[in-house]
Design a protein around this motif. Sequence first.
Motif, PDB file in Angstrom:
ATOM      1  N   HIS A  36      11.673 -11.565 -95.511  1.00 19.63           N
ATOM      2  CA  HIS A  36      13.084 -11.388 -95.440  1.00 19.63           C
ATOM      3  C   HIS A  36      13.972 -12.236 -94.513  1.00 19.63           C
ATOM      4  O   HIS A  36      14.936 -12.114 -94.835  1.00 19.63           O
ATOM      5  N   ALA A  37      13.301 -12.812 -93.586  1.00 18.14           N
ATOM      6  CA  ALA A  37      14.099 -13.906 -92.658  1.00 18.14           C
ATOM      7  C   ALA A  37      14.244 -15.037 -93.770  1.00 18.14           C
ATOM      8  O   ALA A  37      15.503 -15.567 -93.537  1.00 18.14           O
ATOM      9  N   GLU A  38      13.327 -15.470 -94.585  1.00 23.19           N
ATOM     10  CA  GLU A  38      13.450 -16.645 -95.531  1.00 23.19           C
ATOM     11  C   GLU A  38      14.857 -16.123 -96.299  1.00 23.19           C
ATOM     12  O   GLU A  38      15.614 -16.938 -96.863  1.00 23.19           O
ATOM     13  N   ARG A  39      14.765 -14.917 -96.930  1.00 22.93           N
ATOM     14  CA  ARG A  39      15.840 -14.539 -97.899  1.00 22.93           C
ATOM     15  C   ARG A  39      17.162 -14.508 -97.183  1.00 22.93           C
ATOM     16  O   ARG A  39      18.216 -14.853 -97.780  1.00 22.93           O
ATOM     17  N   ASP A  40      17.257 -14.119 -95.927  1.00 18.60           N
ATOM     18  CA  ASP A  40      18.531 -13.883 -95.323  1.00 18.60           C
ATOM     19  C   ASP A  40      18.982 -15.407 -95.016  1.00 18.60           C
ATOM     20  O   ASP A  40      20.268 -15.645 -95.234  1.00 18.60           O
ATOM     21  N   ASN A  41      18.363 -16.375 -94.608  1.00 18.98           N
ATOM     22  CA  ASN A  41      18.599 -17.740 -94.544  1.00 18.98           C
ATOM     23  C   ASN A  41      19.129 -18.320 -95.577  1.00 18.98           C
ATOM     24  O   ASN A  41      20.113 -18.900 -95.827  1.00 18.98           O
ATOM     25  N   LEU A  42      18.423 -18.030 -96.861  1.00 21.57           N
ATOM     26  CA  LEU A  42      18.668 -18.647 -98.144  1.00 21.57           C
ATOM     27  C   LEU A  42      20.188 -17.838 -98.552  1.00 21.57           C
ATOM     28  O   LEU A  42      21.001 -18.652 -99.115  1.00 21.57           O
ATOM     29  N   ARG A  43      20.396 -16.553 -98.247  1.00 25.74           N
ATOM     30  CA  ARG A  43      21.702 -16.008 -98.814  1.00 25.74           C
ATOM     31  C   ARG A  43      22.800 -16.877 -97.835  1.00 25.74           C
ATOM     32  O   ARG A  43      23.657 -17.066 -98.501  1.00 25.74           O
ATOM     33  N   SER A  44      22.432 -16.941 -96.698  1.00 26.04           N
ATOM     34  CA  SER A  44      23.361 -17.481 -95.913  1.00 26.04           C
ATOM     35  C   SER A  44      23.913 -19.196 -96.350  1.00 26.04           C
ATOM     36  O   SER A  44      25.214 -19.423 -96.044  1.00 26.04           O
ATOM     37  N   ARG A  45      22.741 -19.761 -96.520  1.00 22.78           N
ATOM     38  CA  ARG A  45      23.167 -21.175 -96.857  1.00 22.78           C
ATOM     39  C   ARG A  45      23.692 -20.879 -98.304  1.00 22.78           C
ATOM     40  O   ARG A  45      24.500 -21.811 -98.577  1.00 22.78           O
TER      41      ARG A  45
END
Length: 77
Positions: A36-45
Amino acid sequence: MSTLEDLAERVDRLLLHHSALQQHNALLEQKLAAAHAERDNLRSRLSAARARIDALIERLPAGDVDTHDRGASGGGV
């Protein structure tokens, strides 16, 4: 007495199995949180990249955009 000992052994095995499942579940929860943290980071990027692309598109002269659009659609010369 044999059945009581068998039952006690089964209960012990169930307790061990339960403990192993709890540990496995905790590991899966950690992996899920990391995903989930990686997904949120990728969405932000991705959002930041889209904003940069939109800003670059806004800086293009209108004529350049039209020429590019005709070339991409297969029309034009």
